[in-house]
Design an enzyme around this catalytic site. Structure first.
Site, PDB file in Angstrom:
ATOM      1  N   ASP A 199      11.282  -2.070 -28.270  1.00 62.62           N
ATOM      2  CA  ASP A 199      10.223  -2.834 -28.931  1.00 62.62           C
ATOM      3  C   ASP A 199       8.888  -2.707 -28.188  1.00 62.62           C
ATOM      4  O   ASP A 199       7.826  -2.789 -28.800  1.00 62.62           O
ATOM      5  CB  ASP A 199      10.607  -4.297 -29.190  1.00 62.62           C
ATOM      6  CG  ASP A 199      11.001  -5.063 -27.958  1.00 62.62           C
ATOM      7  OD1 ASP A 199      11.118  -4.458 -26.885  1.00 62.62           O
ATOM      8  OD2 ASP A 199      11.204  -6.288 -28.071  1.00 62.62           O
TER       9      ASP A 199
HETATM   10  C1  LAN Z   1      12.690  -9.063 -20.497  1.00 63.35           C
HETATM   11  C2  LAN Z   1      11.268  -9.135 -20.769  1.00 63.35           C
HETATM   12  C3  LAN Z   1      10.804  -8.471 -22.008  1.00 63.35           C
HETATM   13  C4  LAN Z   1      11.864  -8.452 -23.081  1.00 63.35           C
HETATM   14  C5  LAN Z   1      11.312  -8.154 -24.488  1.00 63.35           C
HETATM   15  C6  LAN Z   1      10.487  -6.882 -24.561  1.00 63.35           C
HETATM   16  C7  LAN Z   1      10.424  -9.296 -24.938  1.00 63.35           C
HETATM   17  C8  LAN Z   1      12.497  -8.066 -25.432  1.00 63.35           C
HETATM   18  O1  LAN Z   1      12.044  -7.966 -26.765  1.00 63.35           O
HETATM   19  C9  LAN Z   1      13.490  -7.029 -24.987  1.00 63.35           C
HETATM   20  C10 LAN Z   1      14.061  -7.386 -23.620  1.00 63.35           C
HETATM   21  C11 LAN Z   1      12.995  -7.572 -22.524  1.00 63.35           C
HETATM   22  C12 LAN Z   1      12.559  -6.201 -22.077  1.00 63.35           C
HETATM   23  C13 LAN Z   1      13.534  -8.292 -21.296  1.00 63.35           C
HETATM   24  C14 LAN Z   1      14.930  -8.112 -20.850  1.00 63.35           C
HETATM   25  C15 LAN Z   1      15.438  -9.022 -19.726  1.00 63.35           C
HETATM   26  C16 LAN Z   1      14.383  -9.338 -18.677  1.00 63.35           C
HETATM   27  C17 LAN Z   1      13.933  -8.042 -18.024  1.00 63.35           C
HETATM   28  C18 LAN Z   1      13.218  -9.980 -19.426  1.00 63.35           C
HETATM   29  C19 LAN Z   1      13.555 -11.254 -20.160  1.00 63.35           C
HETATM   30  C20 LAN Z   1      12.339 -10.392 -18.265  1.00 63.35           C
HETATM   31  C21 LAN Z   1      13.322 -10.829 -17.154  1.00 63.35           C
HETATM   32  C22 LAN Z   1      14.716 -10.364 -17.578  1.00 63.35           C
HETATM   33  C23 LAN Z   1      15.544  -9.884 -16.398  1.00 63.35           C
HETATM   34  C24 LAN Z   1      16.973  -9.632 -16.848  1.00 63.35           C
HETATM   35  C25 LAN Z   1      15.493 -10.916 -15.280  1.00 63.35           C
HETATM   36  C26 LAN Z   1      16.380 -10.627 -14.149  1.00 63.35           C
HETATM   37  C27 LAN Z   1      17.676 -11.304 -14.335  1.00 63.35           C
HETATM   38  C28 LAN Z   1      18.855 -10.717 -14.376  1.00 63.35           C
HETATM   39  C29 LAN Z   1      19.957 -11.401 -15.051  1.00 63.35           C
HETATM   40  C30 LAN Z   1      19.125  -9.395 -13.772  1.00 63.35           C
END
Ligand code: LAN
Length: 729
Positions: free
Chosen positions: A458
């Site tokens: 996305d």
């Molecule tokens: C994110 C941030 C962005 C988010 C979007 C682009 C909004 C979404 O549409 C797809 C998934 C994604 C890329 C995403 C996946 C998981 C993340 C990276 C996070 C929510 C930001 C932090 C999170 C990450 C997993 C945090 C670390 C924690 C763990 C459990 C390893």
């Protein structure tokens, strides 16, 4: 077990002050990489003045003027843009705090501590201030995220952080937090990740950590549970964790560590049954209890495999392969790594393996800075190294939705934003893509920066739409030639799941049954990629837009892709007409996307029962004041739940955007919602922060502070173009 460092009692405690001078903090933006700096020297302060953005991030008065009172929604967009423009950084993006989760900062601080990285007084001071500000107002503990109830995970780890940055255990904040921790059972009841970190510190013994066997990485690819099939965040965390677990490495013993052994537990430390408490977990932490299968596997590993079956040769082979995969991750990201969780752990791996002072350790320590953030409350750790490409893409679309993209007033801002996306496009695949199981990424965009370099479907889609929209606006340069657009589309076309939907970083590689191996306890749905309506919609709309401009490029595949995707979106609809959101809160967010998917194939309220039921759902949740107010509890409970503080502007904007995408026929509810957003706008054009907006893994919330600009303005702008003569006052 063994500590490889000489025992030492003299790690210098940071100096701790009441506060720093917030007017001395500066955010440095180097082509999208952002780091915070504290200027102790008065001359430096004069040479490098604070920007509007710095002041805004820090909660200082920006001094930006009062603007003429908006008469129409479009005036409110103009006021919003007038304010937001001032926050644009030199590289063309909008920096962003990305806090919320409360388990990230501990990883960083423990890593500094374990690697004997000095913590400057201003960092220690602001970390203390942040944790003080975020302690639960009633019980003084910390939760999984800033709005959550206190857990052992949050409280044990952040208590340890405060001790490391120099707090005295008799400080009232510490006494209160410790009391709460003890009521919850103490650190023996912590979830897996906390037990892991506390063992790295030497506060727990490694026996309390459920196995993280590196040998899993030797499984052939065809094995249904081989780690390459796991969701990228899980496997990239499991990777360094398995290395450190294998070494049973703990940092040097110090006074603080010895003190923490006394403070974090209810039992006397010497008497704790480490092995016997592997599965102890406090009910508030236990969002996803371990399955019988995982419990059996753990039992087998601990009692049979490790003592009797495991050979040294196999262990060494596994360790070498894990070490190599970690190197590939570091190299592919210039040590930034996927996110601060694995970045912290990879730093420890390099410290164990390459030694203090090695390049890998020094570069990691520099890179950890990329995720740190300072706000008016203090210093925190962001969920990623920023939200750069994501927020920039949305801002561009605000202008195109509001029909303002040709207005010369916004040209300089948009020019810079386009240049940013131009610079941030990933131009090559990872060179060892197939060996380290990475997804094709040529032509893609990451969520944050090109350095981090993880394509998300996305993020690629939103950036691609923004680039296409601007490059087709008269007056904008053709920075990305067609081939670069095609590269992005080629990569997007690799993202479709068998179901027709899209996931986040990769198409789904394993079965949902893998959730039986979810060992983290605190999160749900983390083991594999799932079908996400948000991501699917972004890809569908990007491909639809692309097809309008390049109808001859892979037309059949694109058409088929879109058809299958929208079908999948339909199948994800809930019986009440809504869709469940995975990346922001929750049904409102996802329903907005689903309605947009439907619109892209011409299905709207009047001709589609899916669209109509989606709209009816949204309308049924509109409040008296015209707004929407969904709470993060929806994500956890999977039931629509209202936020106790009432209507939220971001939530209201999402609902309105969904309804407008669906051509909802009645303008009255729209006007009421628009009025609420306009009424909440401040005289200088900004909106104030309200409840947290984002989520991941069902249980953990994360802030998207720029959404209160981008989505509000998008809703207002869409309304203005749809109903140009409505005044809404
Ligand atoms: C994110 C941030 C962005 C988010 C979007 C682009 C909004 C979404 O549409 C797809 C998934 C994604 C890329 C995403 C996946 C998981 C993340 C990276 C996070 C929510 C930001 C932090 C999170 C990450 C997993 C945090 C670390 C924690 C763990 C459990 C390893």
């Amino acid at each position: 077990r063994v500590s490889e460092d000489a025992p030492e009692t003299t790690v210098k405690r940071p100096r701790l002050e009441e506060k720093t001078d917030l007017r001395r903090w500066r955010m440095l933006d180097e082509k999208g990489r952002h780091t915070w700096h504290y200027l102790e020297d008065d001359k430096a302060v004069q040479k490098w003045p604070q920007s509007y953005a710095d002041k805004w991030y820090l909660g200082l008065d920006t001094g930006l003027p009062t603007l003429p009172k908006p008469q129409k929604p479009l005036d409110a967009v103009v006021n919003g843009l007038t304010f937001f423009e001032k926050l644009q950084l030199p590289s063309g993006q909008w920096g962003c705090e990305y806090g919320g989760p409360m388990f990230l900062l501990p990883g960083i601080v423990f890593t500094w501590y374990a690697t004997k990285t000095p913590i400057p007084w201003y960092v220690a001071t602001e970390i203390k201030n942040y944790l003080f500000a975020r302690a639960h107002p009633e019980d003084g503990g910390w939760g999984l995220h800033i709005e959550g109830e206190s857990t052992v995970f949050g409280t044990a780890l952040n208590y340890a952080v405060l001790r490391i940055v120099g707090l005295d255990p008799e400080h009232p904040v510490m006494v209160k937090a410790r009391g709460t921790l003890h009521k919850l059972g103490g650190a023996t009841y912590a979830p897996h990740w906390a037990k892991f970190w506390l063992s790295v510190l030497g506060v727990c013994k490694w026996d309390i950590v459920n196995p993280v066997p590196p040998e899993l990485w030797l499984l052939p690819d065809w094995v249904p549970f081989a780690p390459w099939r796991w969701w990228i965040h899980m496997r990239q965390v499991f990777l360094p964790m398995s290395y450190i677990y294998e070494k049973k490495w703990s940092c040097g013993e110090t006074d603080i560590i010895r003190a923490l052994r006394q403070e974090l537990f209810v039992e006397p430390w010497e008497k704790i049954d480490w092995l016997g408490n592997r599965n102890s977990i406090c009910p508030v932490d236990n969002y996803h209890p371990k399955s019988w299968l995982l419990n059996t596997a753990n039992w087998f590993l601990v009692h049979i495999w490790n003592p009797y079956l495991r050979t040294k040769g196999l262990a060494q082979k596994a360790e070498a392969w894990v070490s190599k995969l970690i190197d590939m991750e570091d190299e592919n990201t210039d040590f930034a790594d996927l996110a601060p969780v694995n970045a912290a752990m990879n730093t420890i791996v390099c410290y164990i393996r390459d030694g203090p002072g090695s390049y890998s350790v020094r570069r990691h320590i520099e890179r950890l800075e990329d995720s740190m953030w300072v706000n008016g409350e203090g210093m925190l750790c962001n969920g990623t190294n920023g939200v750069q490409c994501w927020d920039t893409s949305f801002l561009i679309q605000v202008l195109t939705d509001a029909g303002l993209e040709q207005d010369p007033r916004w040209k300089p801002m948009l020019d810079k934003a386009l240049i940013f996306l131009d610079n941030q496009q990933i131009r090559e695949n990872c060179k060892d893509q197939d060996i380290c199981y990475r997804q094709q990424r040529k032509g893609a965009w990451a969520f944050s920066t090109r350095d981090q370099g993880y394509a998300v479907c996305d993020c690629v889609s939103e950036a691609l739409k923004s680039v296409i929209l601007l490059q087709h606006t008269p007056g904008f340069p053709q920075l990305l030639e067609d081939q670069r657009i095609f590269d992005a589309v080629d990569t997007l076309l690799t993202y479709q799941n068998k179901s027709g939907a899209c996931s986040s970083y990769e198409p789904t590689r394993g079965s949902e049954l893998l959730e039986m191996l979810n060992a983290a306890e605190v999160f749900g749905k983390i083991m594999v990629e799932y079908d996400y309506v948000e991501c699917t919609t972004a890809v569908v709309t990007a491909l639809s837009l692309f097809q309008k401009h390049w109808p001859d490029y892979r037309p059949k595949e694109i058409e088929a892709f879109i058809g299958r995707s929208v079908k999948a979106v339909k199948s994800l609809q809930q019986p009440d007409g809504s869709w469940y959101g995975n990346w922001a809160i929750c049904y409102t967010y996802a329903t907005m996307f689903a309605l947009e998917s439907l619109k892209s194939i011409g299905e709207t309220y009047s001709n589609s029962s899916y669209s109509k039921r989606g709209c009816d759902f949204l309308i049924s949740k509109q409040r008296e004041d015209g707004g929407w107010s969904e709470s993060y509890r929806s994500c956890e409970r999977m039931i629509y739940t209202e936020h106790p503080t009432g209507s939220q502007v971001v939530m209201t904007a999402w609902a309105l955007i969904g309804l407008m995408k669906a051509d909802y026929p009645d303008i009255e509810p729209l006007k009421k919602g628009i009025k609420l957003i306009m009424d909440r706008q401040q005289p200088n054009g900004e909106w104030k922060q309200e409840a947290i907006e984002g989520v991941f893994n069902k249980s953990c919330m994360i802030s998207y502070p720029n959404y209160k600009f981008t989505f509000t303005m998008k809703a207002l702008g869409m309304f203005a173009t749809k109903y140009p003569n409505e005044t809404v006052v």
